[in-house]
Design an enzyme around this catalytic site. Structure first.
Site, PDB file in Angstrom:
ATOM      1  N   CYS A 123       0.839  -1.202   0.000  1.00  0.00           N
ATOM      2  CA  CYS A 123       0.000   0.000   0.000  1.00  0.00           C
ATOM      3  C   CYS A 123       0.876   1.256   0.000  1.00  0.00           C
ATOM      4  CB  CYS A 123      -0.979  -0.017   1.170  1.00  0.00           C
ATOM      5  SG  CYS A 123      -2.318   1.202   0.993  1.00  0.00           S
ATOM      6  N   GLU A 147      -1.239  -9.718   2.730  1.00  0.00           N
ATOM      7  CA  GLU A 147      -1.164 -10.466   3.986  1.00  0.00           C
ATOM      8  C   GLU A 147      -2.514 -11.027   4.421  1.00  0.00           C
ATOM      9  OE1 GLU A 147      -1.005  -6.022   5.357  1.00  0.00           O
ATOM     10  OE2 GLU A 147      -0.560  -7.229   3.577  1.00  0.00           O
TER      11      GLU A 147
END
Length: 528
Positions: free
Chosen positions: A379, A503
């Site tokens: 991100c 994740e």
């Protein structure tokens, strides 16, 4: 349908989420279809606006639901499909009731905790318990908390409605060790169970969290005072190496056998071979690497929980122990990258919001690029990778994100029109088309994937060609919205940034491909 309710006593943070996930894993080894859900008693509608300093990471599901990090444990330990139905707060319960009252659904009756709140809780249970053999429900907080009482009352009523033979109550409690006295104490657990029994809930199984082994005499004492069979007093001692030892620990304590016996489930014998293999790889790795995780919340135990677990999964997949070094990006700003990163085998920048420590993160991306250290940006980690490249390769010295400098003359990262003002966060699962001949394609070994997002800012397409012409590679895009999902550095052993949160799709027995490839590149660097 069979239902298991898991409550906690004495103190919070006992590991009910881990216990719920490990129990789900035990039941799945018997080919049972399991679903796990959580009730959180706080009044927030969800955790989306809660501070990581108070709550830890926000775990995002495919449908965009922002949940407690315990749902991450559920997904990592089991194949339980999770959605909005698997996470409910008091805030959402009361919000639904108020909406019904405003519509006139209650026909002018006085709205009360009993029956209206408890009925709403039960309706959620009935809805989320479809299409599975066993529904495991964890209640957040601690027995005795005033905000948890409506849930316990709803559970009591629910057990009567579906039949007590179909319901199991498991209470997770603490057996504290008093160092001065040199002994474990059972009285807090006795009091916790007594509190449950006052409400009308009698636990069937007592799981004892402890730092030291529990004697048979202590089991007898807990059995007698808590009105629980002695064989149903389960020791859950702290695991020494990894949380993935927990299914084996509970299996050795006989928890799986006990649950199927008490719920009268005709299930096959448990096959723990998968978990044995995982633990063996954790205990006896062939290699080890040092990975720096850089972020602004690294001092918090649970802020990047899924990142740490995904690195552990990639270690299992590579037969390697991953030693994590937590590095605060603000320290990089103050002292420079060399001091903290000179001896690491790989660098990962985890997601965050806000401009605190952001210049430190940009410095980290530059350091990894120039020193050819394997780099994984998640991100904001992808965004600072682009900002560094624009500043130091394209020579756009003012390059920045409009999140940090709205007036920048080179907005390499910006928000989409519909996202401006934080009004429309891109959240949940989005498709990504992976380009051939890229590091991403080498990792995924397929042309398309779907990943979870939670952010307001994107790579600015106005700079995409400039970045690619100077040596960056767009490794993945969302075709529907024409958005860059994966960015790579061409002249680098392994430098990959992603706009999503990989994740959230990693498991110990199925590591995420990008984490797997990242750790492999760190191993290659170390061995080279």
């Amino acid at each position: 349908m069979k239902y298991i309710f898991i409550t906690g006593g004495v103190v919070s943070s006992l590991g009910k989420g881990l216990t719920s996930g490990a129990l789900g894993a035990l039941l799945e080894t018997r080919d049972l279809k399991v679903r796990i859900r959580k009730f959180d008693p706080y009044l927030n509608v969800d955790v989306g606006n809660m501070s990581p300093f108070q709550h830890g990471e926000v775990y995002v599901l495919d449908d965009g639901t922002e949940t407690d990090l315990d749902l991450g444990h559920y997904e990592r330990f089991t194949n339980s499909p999770l959605s909005r139905l698997n996470s409910t707060t008091s805030g959402r319960i009361y919000e639904s009731i108020i909406q019904k009252e405003r519509r006139g659904d209650f026909e002018g009756k006085t709205v009360q905790v009993i029956p209206h709140v408890t009925n709403e809780i039960k309706s959620v249970l009935y809805e989320s318990g479809k299409d599975c053999d066993v529904l495991i429900t964890e209640l957040g907080g601690t027995t005795g908390d005033i905000e948890g009482l409506p849930f316990l009352e709803a559970f009591r009523q629910f057990s009567l409605e579906v039949g007590k033979e179909n319901v199991l109550f498991i209470h997770v409690t603490l057996i504290p060790y008093l160092k001065a006295a040199g002994e474990l104490k059972t009285k807090p657990s006795q009091q916790s169970v007594a509190k449950l029994r006052e409400i009308g809930v009698q636990p069937d199984i007592l799981i004892c969290r402890t730092e030291h082994p529990i004697s048979e005499e202590m089991r007898q004492k807990l059995s007698m005072f808590c009105n629980i069979e002695q064989k149903a007093v389960i020791e859950e001692q702290d695991v020494k190496n990894s949380i993935y030892e927990l299914p084996l620990v509970l299996s050795n304590e006989g928890l799986g056998d006990l649950v199927v016996e008490k719920l009268h489930i005709d299930a096959k014998k448990s096959d723990m071979s998968k978990w044995n293999d995982i633990v063996k790889k954790i205990l006896y790795p062939k290699d080890n690497v040092k990975i720096a995780v850089v972020g602004k919340y690294v001092e918090l135990q649970d802020a990047y929980k899924s990142v740490y677990e995904s690195l552990a999964h990639a270690g299992i997949g590579n037969d390697c122990k991953v030693n994590i070094v937590r590095v605060d990006s603000e320290n990089i700003e103050r002292d420079g990258a060399e001091k903290y990163l000179s001896d690491v085998d790989g660098i990962l920048i985890a997601g965050s919001v806000g401009n605190r420590g952001i210049e430190g993160s940009i410095e980290v991306a530059k350091y990894a690029r120039e020193n050819k250290i394997p780099y994984f940006g998640i991100c904001i980690g992808m965004q600072v990778m682009a900002i560094d490249f624009a500043r130091n390769v394209l020579n756009l010295k003012d390059a920045n994100s409009t999140e940090f400098n709205p007036e920048t003359s080179a907005p390499v990262v910006c928000s989409m029109e519909e996202q401006k003002g934080g009004k429309s966060m891109r959240i949940g699962a989005y498709d990504c088309e992976i380009k051939p001949n890229t590091k991403a394609f080498e990792a995924y070994k397929k042309h398309e994937t779907s990943e979870r997002h939670r952010h307001n800012f994107e790579l600015n397409n106005a700079f995409k060609n400039k970045l690619e012409n100077a040596g960056m590679v767009v490794g993945g895009v969302n075709k529907k919205f024409d958005l860059v999902e994966i960015l790579e550095e061409k002249d680098h052993p392994w430098m990959v940034g992603v706009q999503f949160y990989p994740e959230f799709h990693s498991k110990p027995f199925a590591p995420h491909p990008l984490f797997l490839a990242f750790v492999k590149s760190a191993i290659d660097r170390k061995n080279k």
